[in-house]
Design an enzyme around this catalytic site. Structure first.
Site, PDB file in Angstrom:
ATOM      1  N   ARG A   1     101.894  85.806  84.574  1.00  0.00           N
ATOM      2  CA  ARG A   1     102.338  85.508  84.624  1.00  0.00           C
ATOM      3  C   ARG A   1     103.851  86.448  85.911  1.00  0.00           C
ATOM      4  O   ARG A   1     102.974  87.107  86.209  1.00  0.00           O
ATOM      5  CB  ARG A   1     103.985  85.035  83.133  1.00  0.00           C
ATOM      6  CG  ARG A   1     104.586  86.222  82.749  1.00  0.00           C
ATOM      7  CD  ARG A   1     105.472  85.781  81.539  1.00  0.00           C
ATOM      8  NE  ARG A   1     105.333  87.460  80.865  1.00  0.00           N
ATOM      9  CZ  ARG A   1     105.529  88.203  81.460  1.00  0.00           C
ATOM     10  NH1 ARG A   1     106.362  88.926  82.039  1.00  0.00           N
ATOM     11  NH2 ARG A   1     105.979  89.323  80.477  1.00  0.00           N
TER      12      ARG A   1
ATOM     13  N   LYS B   1      93.918  92.137  73.212  1.00  0.00           N
ATOM     14  CA  LYS B   1      94.221  93.533  74.089  1.00  0.00           C
ATOM     15  C   LYS B   1      92.437  94.062  74.358  1.00  0.00           C
ATOM     16  O   LYS B   1      92.452  94.736  74.827  1.00  0.00           O
ATOM     17  CB  LYS B   1      94.810  93.859  72.729  1.00  0.00           C
ATOM     18  CG  LYS B   1      96.201  93.693  72.561  1.00  0.00           C
ATOM     19  CD  LYS B   1      97.459  94.926  72.539  1.00  0.00           C
ATOM     20  CE  LYS B   1      98.445  94.844  72.441  1.00  0.00           C
ATOM     21  NZ  LYS B   1      99.167  94.062  72.074  1.00  0.00           N
TER      22      LYS B   1
ATOM     23  N   GLU C   1      94.400 104.533  70.033  1.00  0.00           N
ATOM     24  CA  GLU C   1      94.142 105.312  71.123  1.00  0.00           C
ATOM     25  C   GLU C   1      94.821 106.462  71.119  1.00  0.00           C
ATOM     26  O   GLU C   1      95.697 106.485  70.538  1.00  0.00           O
ATOM     27  CB  GLU C   1      95.094 103.913  72.261  1.00  0.00           C
ATOM     28  CG  GLU C   1      94.441 103.228  72.458  1.00  0.00           C
ATOM     29  CD  GLU C   1      95.666 102.544  73.693  1.00  0.00           C
ATOM     30  OE1 GLU C   1      95.273 101.290  74.080  1.00  0.00           O
ATOM     31  OE2 GLU C   1      96.888 102.607  73.577  1.00  0.00           O
TER      32      GLU C   1
ATOM     33  N   HIS D   1     111.732  99.201  73.783  1.00  0.00           N
ATOM     34  CA  HIS D   1     110.506  98.677  74.330  1.00  0.00           C
ATOM     35  C   HIS D   1     110.798  96.675  75.274  1.00  0.00           C
ATOM     36  O   HIS D   1     110.048  96.640  75.802  1.00  0.00           O
ATOM     37  CB  HIS D   1     109.315  97.744  73.303  1.00  0.00           C
ATOM     38  CG  HIS D   1     108.223  98.628  72.850  1.00  0.00           C
ATOM     39  ND1 HIS D   1     108.098  99.753  73.487  1.00  0.00           N
ATOM     40  CD2 HIS D   1     109.002  99.165  71.582  1.00  0.00           C
ATOM     41  CE1 HIS D   1     107.524 100.289  72.565  1.00  0.00           C
ATOM     42  NE2 HIS D   1     108.230 100.214  71.177  1.00  0.00           N
TER      43      HIS D   1
END
Lengths: 168, 502, 502, 168
Positions: free
Chosen positions: C292, C116, C200, C235
């Site tokens: 992907r 990340k 964040e 999620h």
């Protein structure tokens, strides 16, 4: 125990040499195959041979010993020849019955019967007309023959493989 | 606005229509004959009405019973599908009289286009090219000879009232003219009670290319480009594709305009198809108009992106067309193949029967329109078409590859189908190259014969698998060997007795 | 050029990949675990290799066995699908080392985007907007407090090495800051052995919008527009659509450019997805890159008209991209729903089991990607997704209507599925209006509860039908009444004994 | 003969008044239906009532007298209550067994057993964790209980409806 099996009009010898779950060792004529054979859907088998994958679909043809086998775009008739089948086969050969019967190969409706019992028919003449799915099919004789019995009449519904006319 | 539609049809097209109705929030009513109680359209509809015995003449063609069902159900519109009553002007007029919306064109349009000679005259008046030939029915040899001299050989002589190839004669040589005209006339007389014939220039390398049109009740008419339908067996379409591999943008534009002009000549509203005969030099001639939805409409839907059944319903509702000609484009390439219950390796013998198993190919670019399901018995009374497989891809070449991939896994067991035959068509060089005309099937018989494509190994494996199945069945029927096994088996039996279903 | 592809995956994606291979004339190799012998991908492939026991760690994640199968089969390339080894840089590198083409991006790209913080730094350097926050891992409270003061509340604190929600803390109030940072750090330490966190800005009304990109090995990179994936449960994406209902052409163009820039920053080749978080004012921030194919790739394929798997293979073959950005357009609207084997009315409990019956909705605008078949037992070891249903229509409204129509007839019996739940989503006003964000499921719980939609009549008919079935079964088990019937039954039995199959 | 049938937790009386092929006259409680009921696929029925078309799908639930019935988007549990079922029902009521067994409602793998036989567990505590399809499900007790027997161990594969733990 070895059996005989008919495919593409050839009679071949077949024998299960060993079996462990879905792993089989099977000899057909003198060739030995090691196969992973498993039924995945009703009448559909997945077969692995040396890692090649085959889908084989079995449809019963005439009774439990006769199959139509579909694999890729090919279709085969396969008959298992056990003792009973051998007996039947010999008997039928003696009778020579097959050529004497006009059989409807599909379900349909008899729209026309052009002769009556006792009539003489010439080679190529149509004896019965059967209609199915907006199409008429004519059933003819190949040689000059005499009509022995008529088993259907106009308007009758016939099933697949039903004898319609017996010839002398 | 239409709230409930009776679909006066069966099979895949009945379901096709009902799908669009469902998407529009419109209720659906099925009608069915004796042998169709289990048919998918009865199951798919919100309501279902029995209308008579199996033969079409006693059920699906019985206008009175269909109207009665519409009234009983409170349907405010009838969609006729294709075939049956779809091109019957009397039915269209009857619906109108009974206050039910007929989802299709006016009786006038059906009638005008239904009669070959009237249609031809109307087209000539509208400036649509027709195959050079007579405009009036020819009733004597002398006129016939004059006409033929003018057009030039070869010519085709056709019964004016005809159809289905009856009363048709191809004449190539001068010396056969008199005989052919006489023969065609007497055949026409016998078949239709009318010896009028008409004579046309014979196109020796003909392509069958048709244009989809849509017209509303406000005079707007557009076309949705062409469909190439030259792969035909006995005048029956087998494979259809769009765009046509022989089309050019210029000819497409001109033919599209001609198609719109043809529809306009009969104040057409609804969905319709203008069939053209096209020669190798892309000269095109009006052949006939089908005043209904075509079997092959899905390829147009896929490439142009328009749901034609919804358009039909909107038009029937009196709405103006929501597209202008300049909004429409062709995206990519679509091919349809028709799957029939017939035995391609045995003279295309119909093969009605019980569907045991179906495997549908799925994935990107694959559409199915069908009605069969496992356990369904295809009746022998109606058309043998089971389903249509439609593929789309960016290019024609990719579409063919996709169709091959789809046909490879498409399995319908219990009845014979045309699937292997369709697969062979895709390997014919003339098809691959897109250079074919209506003689394609005839000229490529050799390629279309069943071929042994299987290896020795595949044959062995087919035999072995059947054998293994047989042995397994035998074992299941064998009495168990030991007492203990016996006890277990009884337990199993008890369990199975309680649970009949797997 | 690639001639044989090993697909290192199972389920629908394995078949999806093999379909495109088949269309390209490329042979396919499946790998399978103990419980997957009957799985469709084994049946669909040309070859199949067993690679170990059921748990993924012992089969589908075993790089050594997969490489061994590739070598044994002579496969010249491996397609990893999604999940399993698809984002494993070690595997990509191993393939390269073993001389097998990995159909996916370079190990460098996987690695950079897989971490990340590295990804975030790379994006900042490339000028791609990221959510305001730290660029370096934060290892002490003091720095954390400074950063938070700079960004402003609310903020999200995330474990640097993390994933799956572990070590994540939302902070809304000043007084919670110290506690939250400490908690996140110790949780991160426990879960990943590393207490580094990053901080964040928290977007309170977030939309999850992602862009599909394609890059070749010659430096060409294009995007294929967006996918809206905000309908998520825990999620997990549930419904995806394209175009996004909140997108404007201007923002789309800017985000597309940002997506291409993001891919270019890692010299990306192959198919990839840039995920953005977007607020109600269409401010967008880079979230992460999936290196992907995505589960939801079919909606892009349908709307843009490009087969993404074929593009992956062409890229792996070293071919330059055959599209330029300006060639690409979005046509109409596509929606995908994921069908899971789970019980939506019982806390989404997984529901592995034997599939007894499947009815696929067919017709215009409907695509399926699945792998289940009747008689197949869904194993409990893997992802519960059974299939994806993708619909296309001219407009979003029509696409929703089509999806409803399709779900109405989509039946999978034997296992519980999410179909009824998906159907309820389509009736939620916020979904219909296209005004939803990732809180959609949470905020609309009330609408998503199972509702009694059946009439009294339907309940009665359900009871009656079960009863009729029971009585019919009883009758079949009853001994026959008369001697004559007995004789007939014995005849029947004899017949049935010979013919076990229906 | 009249039967009892349970649907949506209500017990109702049901009786076939007459039957002619696939045409039935059936009373449920005091309401009489005239229906055309025909099995079209294995376990799937097409039902017409006053021309409305219903597709009804039957799946066996627990034994031959218990169904899951799907129609439109609704799913019902239907139980046929014959003499045997009534007996079972009464017996079960006496035993009060159900609350004493932790049963796995789906097939899965036991990943954790947190107590041993004889242990006392507090209300809300998790006793067993079962994993299926990448998701863990925890099985808790609702009141304070004592564990009588544990029938599974970690690593075991369990089928749907399998008892795992018996409580005192």
């Amino acid at each position: 125990m070895a059996y005989e099996i008919k495919i593409e009009d050839k009679i071949r010898n077949i024998e299960i040499l060993s079996r462990d779950g879905n792993y089989y060792q099977i000899a057909i004529d003198n060739k030995v195959y090691e196969l992973d054979i498993i039924e995945v859907e009703q009448g559909v088998y997945s077969v692995l041979h040396e890692n090649s994958s085959f889908n084989v679909e079995l449809v019963e043809n005439k009774g439990s010993k006769s199959y139509i086998v579909n694999t890729f775009f090919s279709s085969f008739e396969v008959d298992i020849i056990d003792a009973e089948a051998k007996y039947q086969l010999n008997r039928r050969r003696d009778d020579g019955d097959d050529g004497n019967v006009i059989v409807s190969p599909m379900p349909g409706k008899v729209v026309k019967v052009l002769f009556k019992e006792g009539d003489a028919v010439k080679a190529g003449q149509t004896v019965v007309v059967v209609s199915a799915m907006k199409m008429d099919s004519e059933y003819k004789v190949k040689q000059d023959r005499t009509i022995k019995r008529i088993l259907v009449k106009e308007g009758d519904t016939v099933s697949g493989d039903q004898p319609m006319v017996i010839l002398e | 606005m239409i709230k409930k539609v009776l679909v006066a049809n069966r099979g895949e097209i009945a379901i096709r229509v009902m799908r669009s109705c469902r998407e529009m929030g419109i209720e659906t009513v099925a009608v069915y004959s004796d042998v169709d109680r289990k048919s998918m359209h009865v199951r798919y509809a919100d309501e279902a009405y029995h209308i008579g015995p199996a033969p079409s003449a006693e059920s699906y063609l019985r206008m009175d019973r269909i109207i009665e069902a519409a009234k009983k159900s409170g349907a405010d519109a009838i969609h006729p599908g294709y075939g049956f009553l779809s091109e019957n002007a009397t039915f269209s007029a009857l619906c109108e009289k009974e206050g039910i919306i007929f989802i299709g064109p006016s009786p006038h349009a059906i009638e005008t286009m239904g009669d070959k000679i009237t249609a031809r005259k109307t087209m000539i008046a509208a400036g649509v090219p027709v195959v050079p030939g007579t405009t009036e029915p020819v009733r004597d040899i002398k006129t016939a000879l004059e006409v033929i001299r003018k057009i030039g050989l070869p010519v085709m002589i056709k019964a004016s009232a005809g159809g289905g190839g009856k009363g048709m004669r191809l004449v190539k040589n001068e010396e056969d003219v008199v005989n052919a005209v006489s023969a065609a006339r007497s055949e026409a007389k016998a078949a239709f009670g009318d010896d009028a014939v008409y004579i046309e220039k014979y196109i020796s390398s003909p392509h069958h290319i048709e244009f989809q049109v849509l017209g509303d009740k406000h005079g707007n008419i557009i076309h949705l480009f062409e469909r190439e339908c030259s792969v035909q067996r006995r005048h029956q379409k087998v494979v259809e594709e769009t765009p046509s591999p022989i089309m050019t943008p210029e000819v497409r534009a001109k033919m599209g305009e001609a198609a719109v002009a043809a529809a306009r000549a009969v104040n057409y509203y609804g969905a319709g198809t203008i069939e053209f005969i096209v020669d190798d030099n892309l000269n095109y001639y009006f052949l006939e108009m089908n005043t209904r939805l075509q079997v092959e409409h899905p390829i147009t839907e896929r490439v142009v992106g328009v749901d034609l059944v919804k358009q039909q319903i909107n038009i029937a509702n009196g709405l103006p067309l929501s597209y202008k000609q300049e909004d429409l484009r062709q995206h990519g390439h679509a091919i349809e193949v028709r799957i029939y219950a017939e035995d391609p390796d045995n003279n295309f013998m119909p093969s009605p029967g019980l569907i045991k198993h179906i495997t549908h190919p799925l994935g990107f670019g694959v559409r199915h329109d069908g009605y069969a399901y496992e356990g369904y018995e295809i009746p022998m009374y109606y058309d043998p078409m089971i389903s249509k497989l439609i593929v789309w891809a960016e290019t024609r070449r990719e579409a063919i590859a996709r169709l091959k991939r789809a046909l490879f896994v498409y399995k319908i067991t219990g009845v014979k189908t045309s699937i292997p035959y369709l697969r062979r068509i895709l390997d014919v060089p003339a098809f691959i190259e897109g250079r074919y005309n209506t003689h394609f099937i005839e000229e490529n018989q050799e390629y279309l014969q069943p071929k042994r494509t299987c290896s020795e190994r595949a044959v062995d494996i087919a035999a072995i698998t059947a054998f293994v199945d047989y042995i397994n069945k035998l074992e299941r029927l064998q009495p168990p060997a030991t007492e203990k096994q016996l006890a277990n088996n009884w337990k199993d039996f008890g369990r199975k007795r309680g649970v009949l279903r797997f």
